[in-house]
Motif scaffolding. Sequence first.
Motif, short mmCIF file in Angstrom:
data_model
loop_
_atom_site.label_atom_id
_atom_site.label_comp_id
_atom_site.label_asym_id
_atom_site.label_seq_id
_atom_site.Cartn_x
_atom_site.Cartn_y
_atom_site.Cartn_z
N ALA A 206 51.76 33.06 31.91
CA ALA A 206 51.33 33.45 33.25
C ALA A 206 50.06 32.69 33.64
O ALA A 206 49.22 32.38 32.81
CB ALA A 206 51.07 34.95 33.30
N ARG A 207 49.94 32.40 34.92
CA ARG A 207 48.75 31.69 35.40
C ARG A 207 47.57 32.63 35.61
O ARG A 207 46.42 32.21 35.47
CB ARG A 207 49.07 30.96 36.70
CG ARG A 207 49.95 29.74 36.51
CD ARG A 207 50.15 28.98 37.79
NE ARG A 207 50.84 27.72 37.54
CZ ARG A 207 50.24 26.57 37.27
NH1 ARG A 207 48.91 26.52 37.25
NH2 ARG A 207 50.94 25.47 37.04
N ASP B 56 49.75 38.08 38.03
CA ASP B 56 51.17 37.75 37.97
C ASP B 56 51.97 38.81 37.20
O ASP B 56 53.19 38.93 37.40
CB ASP B 56 51.39 36.39 37.32
CG ASP B 56 50.79 35.26 38.14
OD1 ASP B 56 50.49 35.49 39.33
OD2 ASP B 56 50.61 34.16 37.58
N TRP C 60 53.44 42.72 39.12
CA TRP C 60 54.40 42.52 40.21
C TRP C 60 55.75 43.03 39.77
O TRP C 60 56.12 42.95 38.60
CB TRP C 60 54.51 41.05 40.57
CG TRP C 60 55.52 40.78 41.65
CD1 TRP C 60 55.33 40.82 42.99
CD2 TRP C 60 56.91 40.48 41.45
NE1 TRP C 60 56.50 40.56 43.66
CE2 TRP C 60 57.50 40.35 42.73
CE3 TRP C 60 57.72 40.33 40.32
CZ2 TRP C 60 58.84 40.06 42.93
CZ3 TRP C 60 59.06 40.05 40.51
CH2 TRP C 60 59.62 39.91 41.79
#
Length: 307
Positions: A236-237, A241, A244
């Motif tokens: 994940a960045r 993120d 969600w």
Amino acid sequence: MRGARAIRRGFVLPTVLFSVAVLSIAAFALSAEAKTSTTAAANRVSKLRAQWQARGCLAVVRAEAQRILERAPDGFERDLLWRGVGRALGEVSTPPHPCLVSVEPSGMRVNINSLDSLELRRLLGVVGGEGLAEARAAALLDWRDVEDVQRAGGAERAWYREHGRLEPRNRALRSWPELEQVRGFERFEELRPLVAFEDEAVSMLEAPVEVISAIAGEDPVVLAHLLRVRGRAGEARAINDLFWSPDSALANRLLAALPALSTRLTLTPAFWRVIAQVRAEDGLLVRVEHHWVRTRDEVVLRAERLR
């Protein structure tokens, strides 16, 4: 006259013997002290040599971490390499002085001083059993807070005095030995791998389930979601993120939990804790701990601890 001389001779002999005895004792004491000093000096040299051997091992491992970091250009790819550098270093050897080296990210533990009553009960219930969790949480809160009003099941100054024990400092705990002074925590070794005494954002990817569960808030649905998606934390960045869902009802609950949890969870460790252990010549196990951080291009030593 002869009698006087005989008396003098009889007096001189014990005096000489006493003087010889005193000098012998003094010589023995000086010899023992010299031997003790020599042994202590040798032990110090042995310990210092082992510490430098450990530092040499850490230098080898740090150089390998630097090579790993340089495999990708600056940017998100390098962030991902840094995020997983501990696993990549798992098989690094450290010639010419073999050491026992361990690598772990910050955020494997939760600061026990930052947990509120609910979070404490949740953590202590998972680790030590629900039956003792409430009383242990109350005793810990009594130790930390500035008041001397005892909670139900807890313990304040009067209880510690009655049992001849160290009294609460009425402030944040500083170390594991201090935690062991708190009522109910005397032999609670199962908790040791899960708690710290300084603030570290909890690693979403690496931290034990018990640690993530402790800080996940009151909503069990949010906790269940986080445990489901934690495997994606490595790619994940941003932490957002993971908060969600295509399910609108769940998305709303995640959105409500995000502000509090985004400051307590992290995808990338703030630093890597790297420990080298070496057995000194006198048998003492010497431990050197380094904390490594990353600048844009380099792996940098931020702190060192000797034990």
